[in-house]
Scaffold this motif. Structure first.
Motif, mmCIF file in Angstrom:
data_model
loop_
_atom_site.group_PDB
_atom_site.id
_atom_site.type_symbol
_atom_site.label_atom_id
_atom_site.label_comp_id
_atom_site.label_asym_id
_atom_site.label_seq_id
_atom_site.Cartn_x
_atom_site.Cartn_y
_atom_site.Cartn_z
ATOM 1 N N PHE A 1 -12.456 -10.335 5.168
ATOM 2 C CA PHE A 1 -13.557 -9.647 4.482
ATOM 3 C C PHE A 1 -14.507 -9.003 5.497
ATOM 4 C CE2 PHE A 1 -12.503 -12.142 0.596
ATOM 5 C CZ PHE A 1 -12.504 -11.095 -0.315
ATOM 6 N N ARG A 2 -14.730 -9.723 6.621
ATOM 7 C CA ARG A 2 -15.647 -9.213 7.641
ATOM 8 C C ARG A 2 -15.055 -8.011 8.385
ATOM 9 N NH1 ARG A 2 -16.610 -14.313 10.417
ATOM 10 N NH2 ARG A 2 -17.671 -15.610 8.923
ATOM 11 N N SER A 3 -13.714 -7.997 8.507
ATOM 12 C CA SER A 3 -13.069 -6.936 9.294
ATOM 13 C C SER A 3 -12.794 -5.663 8.479
ATOM 14 C CB SER A 3 -11.745 -7.455 9.857
ATOM 15 O OG SER A 3 -10.828 -7.648 8.797
ATOM 16 N N ASP A 4 -13.176 -5.650 7.230
ATOM 17 C CA ASP A 4 -12.948 -4.495 6.342
ATOM 18 C C ASP A 4 -11.470 -4.242 6.049
ATOM 19 O OD1 ASP A 4 -15.555 -3.989 5.893
ATOM 20 O OD2 ASP A 4 -15.740 -2.372 7.380
ATOM 21 N N ALA A 5 -10.611 -5.227 6.346
ATOM 22 C CA ALA A 5 -9.178 -5.066 6.065
ATOM 23 C C ALA A 5 -8.909 -5.046 4.565
ATOM 24 C CB ALA A 5 -8.395 -6.207 6.714
ATOM 25 N N LEU A 6 -9.861 -5.539 3.780
ATOM 26 C CA LEU A 6 -9.666 -5.622 2.330
ATOM 27 C C LEU A 6 -10.414 -4.516 1.583
ATOM 28 C CD1 LEU A 6 -9.995 -9.499 1.967
ATOM 29 C CD2 LEU A 6 -7.907 -8.161 1.790
ATOM 30 N N SER A 7 -10.731 -3.442 2.279
ATOM 31 C CA SER A 7 -11.489 -2.382 1.611
ATOM 32 C C SER A 7 -10.618 -1.186 1.227
ATOM 33 C CB SER A 7 -12.646 -1.928 2.507
ATOM 34 O OG SER A 7 -12.141 -1.545 3.769
ATOM 35 N N GLY A 8 -9.358 -1.167 1.688
ATOM 36 C CA GLY A 8 -8.485 -0.037 1.387
ATOM 37 C C GLY A 8 -7.827 -0.141 0.023
ATOM 38 N N GLU A 9 -6.952 0.849 -0.265
ATOM 39 C CA GLU A 9 -6.257 0.846 -1.565
ATOM 40 C C GLU A 9 -5.232 -0.280 -1.662
ATOM 41 O OE1 GLU A 9 -4.558 4.550 -2.714
ATOM 42 O OE2 GLU A 9 -6.500 5.572 -2.833
ATOM 43 N N ASP A 10 -4.722 -0.715 -0.501
ATOM 44 C CA ASP A 10 -3.721 -1.784 -0.489
ATOM 45 C C ASP A 10 -4.384 -3.159 -0.315
ATOM 46 O OD1 ASP A 10 -4.628 -1.389 2.048
ATOM 47 O OD2 ASP A 10 -2.660 -1.582 3.018
ATOM 48 N N ALA A 11 -5.637 -3.267 -0.740
ATOM 49 C CA ALA A 11 -6.406 -4.501 -0.527
ATOM 50 C C ALA A 11 -5.729 -5.724 -1.152
ATOM 51 C CB ALA A 11 -7.811 -4.330 -1.091
ATOM 52 N N ALA A 12 -5.211 -5.562 -2.375
ATOM 53 C CA ALA A 12 -4.584 -6.704 -3.059
ATOM 54 C C ALA A 12 -3.359 -7.178 -2.284
ATOM 55 C CB ALA A 12 -4.209 -6.309 -4.483
ATOM 56 N N GLN A 13 -2.588 -6.197 -1.746
ATOM 57 C CA GLN A 13 -1.383 -6.551 -0.990
ATOM 58 C C GLN A 13 -1.749 -7.258 0.322
ATOM 59 O OE1 GLN A 13 1.124 -3.239 0.063
ATOM 60 N NE2 GLN A 13 2.763 -4.572 0.831
ATOM 61 N N VAL A 14 -2.788 -6.760 0.985
ATOM 62 C CA VAL A 14 -3.249 -7.388 2.239
ATOM 63 C C VAL A 14 -3.720 -8.813 1.966
ATOM 64 C CG1 VAL A 14 -5.009 -7.294 4.067
ATOM 65 C CG2 VAL A 14 -3.882 -5.188 3.300
ATOM 66 N N TRP A 15 -4.456 -8.948 0.871
ATOM 67 C CA TRP A 15 -4.964 -10.274 0.479
ATOM 68 C C TRP A 15 -3.801 -11.237 0.248
ATOM 69 C CZ3 TRP A 15 -4.473 -13.769 -3.464
ATOM 70 C CH2 TRP A 15 -5.467 -14.756 -3.581
ATOM 71 N N ALA A 16 -2.816 -10.793 -0.532
ATOM 72 C CA ALA A 16 -1.669 -11.654 -0.854
ATOM 73 C C ALA A 16 -0.873 -12.002 0.409
ATOM 74 C CB ALA A 16 -0.780 -10.966 -1.876
ATOM 75 N N SER A 17 -0.690 -11.012 1.279
ATOM 76 C CA SER A 17 0.061 -11.251 2.518
ATOM 77 C C SER A 17 -0.629 -12.292 3.391
ATOM 78 C CB SER A 17 0.200 -9.946 3.315
ATOM 79 O OG SER A 17 0.829 -8.974 2.536
ATOM 80 N N ALA A 18 -1.960 -12.290 3.323
ATOM 81 C CA ALA A 18 -2.724 -13.210 4.170
ATOM 82 C C ALA A 18 -2.583 -14.662 3.734
ATOM 83 C CB ALA A 18 -4.201 -12.804 4.170
ATOM 84 N N ILE A 19 -2.352 -14.900 2.440
ATOM 85 C CA ILE A 19 -2.321 -16.301 1.989
ATOM 86 C C ILE A 19 -0.986 -16.715 1.367
ATOM 87 C CG2 ILE A 19 -4.823 -16.387 1.622
ATOM 88 C CD1 ILE A 19 -4.115 -16.538 -1.404
ATOM 89 N N VAL A 20 0.010 -15.837 1.427
ATOM 90 C CA VAL A 20 1.304 -16.176 0.806
ATOM 91 C C VAL A 20 1.956 -17.387 1.490
ATOM 92 C CG1 VAL A 20 2.770 -14.649 2.204
ATOM 93 C CG2 VAL A 20 3.408 -15.163 -0.175
ATOM 94 N N TRP A 21 1.620 -17.605 2.745
ATOM 95 C CA TRP A 21 2.185 -18.734 3.501
ATOM 96 C C TRP A 21 1.704 -20.077 2.980
ATOM 97 C CZ3 TRP A 21 -1.360 -21.951 5.705
ATOM 98 C CH2 TRP A 21 -2.660 -21.434 5.832
ATOM 99 N N VAL A 22 0.632 -20.077 2.192
ATOM 100 C CA VAL A 22 0.081 -21.336 1.675
ATOM 101 C C VAL A 22 1.107 -22.050 0.784
ATOM 102 C CG1 VAL A 22 -1.666 -22.321 0.131
ATOM 103 C CG2 VAL A 22 -2.321 -20.631 1.835
ATOM 104 N N ILE A 23 1.892 -21.262 0.045
ATOM 105 C CA ILE A 23 2.856 -21.866 -0.899
ATOM 106 C C ILE A 23 3.920 -22.680 -0.151
ATOM 107 C CG2 ILE A 23 4.545 -21.394 -2.727
ATOM 108 C CD1 ILE A 23 2.781 -18.805 -3.284
ATOM 109 N N PRO A 24 4.660 -22.086 0.803
ATOM 110 C CA PRO A 24 5.632 -22.923 1.528
ATOM 111 C C PRO A 24 4.983 -24.024 2.361
ATOM 112 C CG PRO A 24 5.530 -20.715 2.479
ATOM 113 C CD PRO A 24 4.756 -20.680 1.215
ATOM 114 N N ALA A 25 3.759 -23.748 2.860
ATOM 115 C CA ALA A 25 3.078 -24.771 3.674
ATOM 116 C C ALA A 25 2.755 -26.000 2.827
ATOM 117 C CB ALA A 25 1.795 -24.201 4.275
#
Lengths: 85, 145
Positions: free
Chosen positions: B30-54
């Protein structure tokens, strides 16, 4: 609605039965030792099925193991039905 | 301590650990503005998708460790009605928290929230519900009934 309180004498019956351990009773009744401990301390009220299994494991009628009070008055579980009839 | 009680402890600790990691990761995004683009939902999901297998891996490892520790004890894996009652109690807490999170997310989206913010609220409610559910289970075991 009347206040129902269920108590038990499992601890005494265990000792009457050659000092049966909580673990031995739990094994015979199909539950964990912690559940037997919680029932003995009246912190957990078992299901009817588990109550019956405990009574069978102790070799006593259900009414000898569990006692019921309704609004502070003891209820004779073994004969309550007869009295109503 | 029963097998289920130990599992609740592991669930609580792993939940706190994973949620902390995710919270740190998301706050950095959120601080790095990585979630401000049109692909924000995809970036968000990519960032935490590892939680499921972990989460699955931690649960599997804990089960293997419990099985090794309880080797030779036939009663180690006994699950009775009290365990199931506490399990349902914990699941109830998780369900309430998730439901509230979903409602908050829908209301938030209707008010114009950014999608990653809404997803974070939903994820947070699930994570908090999981932690609270495990805490309720452990408290139930401590209280006795």
């Amino acid at each position: 609605m009347p206040e129902i309180r269920i108590t038990n004498v499992i601890r005494r019956l265990r000792f009457d039965r050659d000092e049966m351990t909580q673990q031995a009773l739990a094994n015979a009744a199909g539950c964990t030792r912690q559940t037997i401990a919680a029932i003995e301390k009246a912190k957990y009220a078992p299901s009817f099925e588990l109550a019956v299994r405990i009574a069978i494991a102790l070799g006593r009628p259900l009414a000898d193991v569990f006692q019921v009070e309704c609004d502070g008055e003891p209820i004779d579980l073994a004969h309550r039905g007869d009295e109503k009839a | 301590m029963t097998h289920q009680e130990r599992a609740s402890f592991v669930g609580l600790l792993s939940g706190i650990l994973l949620t902390t990691f995710v919270a740190v990761r998301l706050s950095m995004l959120f601080r790095s503005d990585a979630l401000s683009g049109e692909d924000a939902a995809q970036v968000w999901a990519s960032a935490i998708v590892w939680v499921i297998p972990a989460a699955i891996a931690i649960s599997a490892m804990a089960n293997i460790l419990f099985a090794m520790a309880a080797k030779g004890d036939p009663n180690a894996r006994v699950v009775d009605e009290r365990d199931r009652l506490f399990e349902y109690r914990g699941m109830g807490v998780l369900l309430i928290a998730t439901g509230l999170g979903f409602i908050a997310m829908v209301i938030g989206l209707s008010l114009g929230w950014h999608v990653p913010v809404a997803l974070t609220v939903l994820y947070g409610s699930v994570a908090i519900g999981d932690i609270a559910g495990n805490a309720v289970r452990i408290a139930s075991y401590r209280i006795g009934g």
